[in-house]
Write an enzyme that holds these catalytic residues in place. Sequence first.
Site, short mmCIF file in Angstrom:
data_model
loop_
_atom_site.label_atom_id
_atom_site.label_comp_id
_atom_site.label_asym_id
_atom_site.label_seq_id
_atom_site.Cartn_x
_atom_site.Cartn_y
_atom_site.Cartn_z
N ARG A 67 6.65 7.50 -8.32
CA ARG A 67 6.78 6.31 -8.16
C ARG A 67 6.04 5.50 -7.03
NH1 ARG A 67 11.20 8.73 -10.40
NH2 ARG A 67 12.28 8.67 -8.69
N GLU A 104 19.33 19.67 -1.59
CA GLU A 104 20.82 20.02 -1.75
C GLU A 104 21.01 21.50 -1.66
OE1 GLU A 104 24.82 18.61 -4.19
OE2 GLU A 104 22.88 17.84 -4.62
#
Length: 183
Positions: A67, A104
């Site tokens: 993006r 993560e």
Amino acid sequence: MKTLTEDQKKYLMDSIREIPDFPKPGILFKDITTLLNNSEAFNLLMEHLTARYQEKNLDFVAGIESRGFIFGAALAAKLGVGFVPIRKKGKLPGTTIGEKYALEYGVDEVEIHIDAFRGREGARVLLIDDLIATGGTAEAAAKLIRDAKGECVEACFLIDLTFLGGKEKLKPLTSFYSVLEVV
């Protein structure tokens, strides 16, 4: 318009759709496609960013996949400077340099062409993306700009998820700007 009014910020935020439980349960995803297909909102954003950066003597705008490509390429065109993509590992042809960052559960990597700034050592570069969360990707991208011999003048984001503290990772590397904040 170097600064936005609270009404303008609210208008931009209201043009961004929220999708609950995407990409996994518990996440409230900020979907910018609804801002992109609203020409008035997108033009307001681009006019603001153009005004903010037109006097910064930039040489390039670097956008983070994917993006960041949308905002970065549009802004680079408005400013009359080059656009540089920062992509996931293995997506750029030619010679690249990479920077790993923690996820993560694991590690990922972004890359930039080694000659992204066309041999201009010290090129002034704006880093841009749609959103900053934990800041790992943005930190890696800012380091890549440095490693490619550019100067990251600022890191700019449409949205800062302030509760995740991502901008703290950028403080040692560059200045930080976000158009909107989610606290």
